[in-house]
Design a protein around this motif. Structure first.
Motif, mmCIF file in Angstrom:
data_model
loop_
_atom_site.group_PDB
_atom_site.id
_atom_site.type_symbol
_atom_site.label_atom_id
_atom_site.label_comp_id
_atom_site.label_asym_id
_atom_site.label_seq_id
_atom_site.Cartn_x
_atom_site.Cartn_y
_atom_site.Cartn_z
ATOM 1 N N GLY A 162 2.743 -18.854 10.633
ATOM 2 C CA GLY A 162 2.134 -19.044 9.320
ATOM 3 C C GLY A 162 1.128 -17.959 8.967
ATOM 4 N N VAL A 163 1.176 -16.828 9.665
ATOM 5 C CA VAL A 163 0.289 -15.695 9.337
ATOM 6 C C VAL A 163 1.042 -14.827 8.323
ATOM 7 C CG1 VAL A 163 -0.791 -13.600 10.264
ATOM 8 C CG2 VAL A 163 -0.831 -15.720 11.603
ATOM 9 N N ALA A 164 0.396 -14.520 7.202
ATOM 10 C CA ALA A 164 1.100 -13.764 6.157
ATOM 11 C C ALA A 164 1.393 -12.341 6.610
ATOM 12 C CB ALA A 164 0.246 -13.727 4.891
ATOM 13 N N VAL A 165 2.592 -11.859 6.287
ATOM 14 C CA VAL A 165 2.959 -10.466 6.591
ATOM 15 C C VAL A 165 3.471 -9.847 5.284
ATOM 16 C CG1 VAL A 165 3.594 -11.062 8.958
ATOM 17 C CG2 VAL A 165 5.367 -10.982 7.224
ATOM 18 N N PRO A 166 3.393 -8.517 5.148
ATOM 19 C CA PRO A 166 3.892 -7.910 3.906
ATOM 20 C C PRO A 166 5.388 -8.185 3.754
ATOM 21 C CG PRO A 166 2.745 -6.283 5.291
ATOM 22 C CD PRO A 166 2.893 -7.516 6.100
ATOM 23 N N ARG A 167 5.867 -8.308 2.509
ATOM 24 C CA ARG A 167 7.313 -8.458 2.308
ATOM 25 C C ARG A 167 7.979 -7.240 2.916
ATOM 26 N NH1 ARG A 167 9.078 -7.919 -2.684
ATOM 27 N NH2 ARG A 167 7.034 -7.410 -3.505
ATOM 28 N N GLY A 239 -5.529 -3.570 -0.967
ATOM 29 C CA GLY A 239 -6.893 -4.059 -0.727
ATOM 30 C C GLY A 239 -7.545 -3.557 0.546
ATOM 31 N N ARG A 240 -8.575 -4.303 0.963
ATOM 32 C CA ARG A 240 -9.433 -3.888 2.064
ATOM 33 C C ARG A 240 -8.701 -3.905 3.409
ATOM 34 N NH1 ARG A 240 -15.496 -5.930 3.162
ATOM 35 N NH2 ARG A 240 -15.156 -7.217 4.976
ATOM 36 N N ASP A 308 -4.410 -7.896 -0.077
ATOM 37 C CA ASP A 308 -3.833 -7.443 -1.350
ATOM 38 C C ASP A 308 -4.953 -7.389 -2.396
ATOM 39 O OD1 ASP A 308 -4.333 -10.038 -2.087
ATOM 40 O OD2 ASP A 308 -2.233 -10.660 -2.205
ATOM 41 N N GLY A 309 -4.594 -7.058 -3.627
ATOM 42 C CA GLY A 309 -5.605 -6.915 -4.676
ATOM 43 C C GLY A 309 -6.414 -8.182 -4.880
ATOM 44 N N ALA A 310 -5.816 -9.353 -4.552
ATOM 45 C CA ALA A 310 -6.521 -10.625 -4.756
ATOM 46 C C ALA A 310 -7.316 -11.053 -3.514
ATOM 47 C CB ALA A 310 -5.505 -11.696 -5.115
ATOM 48 N N GLY A 311 -7.264 -10.256 -2.456
ATOM 49 C CA GLY A 311 -8.058 -10.566 -1.253
ATOM 50 C C GLY A 311 -7.319 -11.349 -0.187
ATOM 51 N N PRO A 381 -1.089 6.003 -5.566
ATOM 52 C CA PRO A 381 -1.682 4.673 -5.382
ATOM 53 C C PRO A 381 -2.718 4.678 -4.243
ATOM 54 C CG PRO A 381 0.710 4.550 -5.493
ATOM 55 C CD PRO A 381 0.375 5.989 -5.478
ATOM 56 N N GLY A 382 -3.830 4.031 -4.513
ATOM 57 C CA GLY A 382 -4.870 3.886 -3.495
ATOM 58 C C GLY A 382 -5.733 5.115 -3.293
ATOM 59 N N VAL A 383 -5.486 6.197 -4.050
ATOM 60 C CA VAL A 383 -6.269 7.435 -3.881
ATOM 61 C C VAL A 383 -7.318 7.509 -5.001
ATOM 62 C CG1 VAL A 383 -6.170 9.962 -3.795
ATOM 63 C CG2 VAL A 383 -4.292 8.599 -2.839
#
Ligand code: ADP
Ligand code: MG
Length: 436
Positions: A162-167, A239-240, A308-311, A381-383
């Motif tokens: 149940g740990v989120a991973v990137p798609r 995100g962070r 992600d952008g929403a934290g 992106p991100g720069v």
């Protein structure tokens, strides 16, 4: 005894630069004294090796350091706590390197072997049983180690927990890119299943690549699959970045430390060049501990997340080896190298209950490069925009912080690292001028 074997080994392999010859002579004196070391630290050029030497040496332990060359300056060699320097003439990770290491262990009688580069870890894993007859290896056991190193396996376990991973989709060739783009979209990150590749003769470190067009995506996949194998194609999270370090043994966590990475170099997938110690996060902290417990990983591990952008946090990977994060942890009061040494020696380890938060740490050389890269890669992106990147870089000089390598009680390694950096860049400049 030592001088004979080291010298024979060297002359049959290569012509030595002057400073290496000096070290060989130095080794010769050691051989006749037959000194035993508490720890032999491999990969002397790496910052984590310097941190380890300082941490163990300042506690009165006898530490020797090995590296494959001294030509560009090996900071750990210059530490006041480095009792002996060994320069192996063979390339890192090769069978000749292993032969040299075995000879060294026979003659120096080191108790614990501490290693942290992908190349030496891969080599040690190939010869683990043989080495364990001679020395205690400060590294997690198999199969937990191989599971942690393999991102595909790690991400599958994380999903189950149940740990989120990137798609993520797995891609085997450039012809699969169309389907991956359809599923993941752009921008995306293309990265190898294992960051260290070995082709039987030599290895290389492969870093993730950010892609923003279908053309870039195709090229990145072609590039990363040219020696076969598959790569991971992931959604890009902006995100962070959080790095959590844990020390575990027998299913229990003995120490924790966390920082967030403000800047990295390379800009995607690089080392953290500016970072700040933070309180152990509740969400990612709990997830990191669950993962480490599930795979039965012991010793030191760094678990990386990106939000992600929403934290919302997503797992990036687990690094089951000492890395640059430990310098920050030690300065905040968590002595991971010493815990690792005690654990590998079979001695009792104490729990570390807290650490100092808020402290900044910077890798100046890397931060200069990160700022230059931000200017070159503006708009991606991100720069950050160039003006902001330069302003932030300059403002960081006004924030009190520690600098990698710098320790006023042990000043020489910082000087060596600076000299190595300047020599490298001045050499490149001169080379450029000559070709103009
Ligand atoms: N999907 C992604 N989205 C955003 N950043 C990513 C992504 N994958 C990797 N990164 C960045 O690159 C870093 C390195 O990626 P990681 O998966 O840890 O591979 P490596 O083995 O090269 O360290 C991560 O810590 C993160 O900062
Ligand atoms: Mg990583």
């Amino acid at each position: 005894m030592m001088s004979d074997s080291v010298n024979t080994f060297r002359t049959s392999s290569c012509e030595l630069p002057a400073e290496d010859r000096e070290i060989t002579t130095h080794n010769a004196r050691l051989a006749t004294r037959d000194v035993a070391y508490d720890a032999l630290v491999l990969d002397g050029r790496l910052r984590q090796s310097l941190t380890t030497v300082r941490s163990l040496g300042s506690r009165g332990l006898r530490v020797a350091v090995m590296e494959t060359s001294d030509s560009s300056g090996v900071p750990a060699f210059s530490s006041r706590w480095c009792q002996q320097r060994f320069v192996c003439p063979a390339n890192e990770g090769t069978e000749a390197y292993f032969t040299y290491l075995e000879q060294l262990l026979d003659r120096t009688d080191a108790r614990v072997l501490i290693t942290s580069s992908d190349a030496t870890i891969a080599l040690i894993r190939r010869h683990r049983e043989q080495l364990e007859r001679r020395v205690r290896i400060a590294l997690a056991k198999e199969p937990a180690l191989s599971t942690a190193i393999n991102k595909e396996q790690m991400l599958a376990i994380a999903r189950q927990l149940g740990v989120a991973v990137p798609r993520t989709v797995t891609v085997g060739a450039a012809s699969d890119v169309g389907a991956a783009l359809h599923e993941i979209g752009l921008p995306a990150v293309v990265k190898p299943v294992e960051s260290w590749g070995w082709n039987g003769q030599q290895g290389s470190r492969i870093v993730p690549q950010l892609v923003v067009t279908p053309d870039e995506a195709r090229r990145a996949v072609e590039d990363l699959t040219r020696f076969g194998g598959t790569v991971l194609f992931q959604e890009f999270l902006s995100g962070r970045r959080e790095s959590l370090s844990l020390f575990s043994a027998s299913g229990e966590v003995y120490a924790r430390f966390a920082f967030w990475g403000k800047r990295t170099y390379p800009l995607l997938g690089g080392i953290y060049v500016l970072r700040q110690a933070i309180a152990f996060p509740l969400d990612t902290g709990e997830q990191a501990e669950r993962l480490v417990r599930e795979i039965g990983l012991e010793g030191y591990a760094q678990v990386e997340f990106r939000r992600d952008g929403a934290g919302k946090p997503y797992l990036m990977e687990i690094n089951p080896r000492l890395n640059m994060a430990i310098a920050h942890a030690v300065s905040a009061g968590v002595d991971f190298p010493y815990l690792l040494y005690r654990w590998a020696s079979g001695e009792q380890i104490d729990r570390v209950k807290s650490y100092r938060t808020g402290g900044w740490m910077r890798h100046l050389n890397g931060d200069i490069r990160a700022t230059a890269a931000a200017v070159r890669q503006r708009g991606r992106p991100g720069v950050p925009p160039p003006a902001r990147a330069i302003r932030d870089f300059c403002l960081s000089f006004f924030t009190p912080m520690k600098y990698d390598y710098v320790d006023w009680v042990d000043p020489l390694p910082a000087w060596k690292a600076t000299k190595g950096f300047l020599t490298h860049h001045l050499g490149r400049l001169q080379g450029r001028r000559r070709t103009v």
